[in-house]
Write an enzyme that holds these catalytic residues in place. Sequence first.
Site, PDB file in Angstrom:
ATOM      1  CB  CYS A  77      -1.004  -0.053   1.138  1.00  0.00           C
ATOM      2  SG  CYS A  77      -2.384   1.053   0.870  1.00  0.00           S
ATOM      3  CG  HIS A 170      -2.996  -3.281   3.889  1.00  0.00           C
ATOM      4  ND1 HIS A 170      -1.936  -2.618   4.471  1.00  0.00           N
ATOM      5  CD2 HIS A 170      -3.763  -2.323   3.327  1.00  0.00           C
ATOM      6  CE1 HIS A 170      -2.055  -1.326   4.275  1.00  0.00           C
ATOM      7  NE2 HIS A 170      -3.163  -1.113   3.581  1.00  0.00           N
ATOM      8  CD  GLU A 172       0.132  -5.246   5.644  1.00  0.00           C
ATOM      9  OE1 GLU A 172       0.194  -5.947   4.618  1.00  0.00           O
ATOM     10  OE2 GLU A 172      -0.005  -4.010   5.623  1.00  0.00           O
TER      11      GLU A 172
HETATM   12  N1  GLN Z   1      -3.429   6.461   1.272  1.00  0.00           N
HETATM   13  C1  GLN Z   1      -2.157   6.130   1.837  1.00  0.00           C
HETATM   14  C2  GLN Z   1      -1.026   6.848   1.105  1.00  0.00           C
HETATM   15  O1  GLN Z   1      -1.265   7.510   0.142  1.00  0.00           O
HETATM   16  C3  GLN Z   1      -1.930   4.633   1.795  1.00  0.00           C
HETATM   17  C4  GLN Z   1      -2.877   3.924   2.733  1.00  0.00           C
HETATM   18  C5  GLN Z   1      -2.369   2.645   3.279  1.00  0.00           C
HETATM   19  O2  GLN Z   1      -1.172   2.360   3.319  1.00  0.00           O
HETATM   20  N2  GLN Z   1      -3.287   1.869   3.769  1.00  0.00           N
HETATM   21  O3  GLN Z   1       0.088   6.744   1.496  1.00  0.00           O
END
Ligand code: GLN
Length: 193
Positions: A77, A170, A172
């Site tokens: 992410c 994710h 994890e």
């Molecule tokens: N929206 C976050 C970003 O731009 C990422 C969100 C996340 O890691 N769950 O960094």
Amino acid sequence: MKIGILAIQGDFELHRKMLSRLNVDTVLVKSPADLEKCDGLIIPGGESTTFIKLLKVSGLFAAVKQFSQAKAIMGTCAGLITLARKVTNFSLETLDLIDLDVARNAYGRQIDSFIGEVALHINGRDTSFEGVFIRAPRIEKTGQGIRSLAFYQGDVVLAENENILVATFHPELTEDTRIHEYFIRKIQAKIQS
Ligand code: GLN
């Protein structure tokens, strides 16, 4: 084998739990000296803008770039955003270690977070994986040397190049260890090469 987890912000504890279930030693990485002890690195979910800021302040921005030349890194992410070549909808200087163009927070406000069935193609098999997407980025373009390993509704959601593995979701946050195991094998392959 020791896997470092960037621990300056974000959900690093969940990656640590996952790796301890797989009996892998971890190092919480907050400085370039911590990184030196590691065979691989995970950049977790969190806030990519904060990651970049703190990576720079700590000296890890240059250290991670150097590390990536010989060792494997996984990003989930915000970790993916941090590693990508380019963010298309926001001005952010990234590590530029994998040739992906990504849009931040790309799945719309009303569905900021959702769980979707991801079609996973690793280890020569086609299966599915529970994808937990939280204000997830979208991979808009895959470039040089990229292998696409999973898809959600036509979008690539797991991709790799020689040294880097990234997911827009994710792993994890699930009990499913397959993607972390895949990363461990990537590290092993690097150690042996
Ligand atoms: N929206 C976050 C970003 O731009 C990422 C969100 C996340 O890691 N769950 O960094």
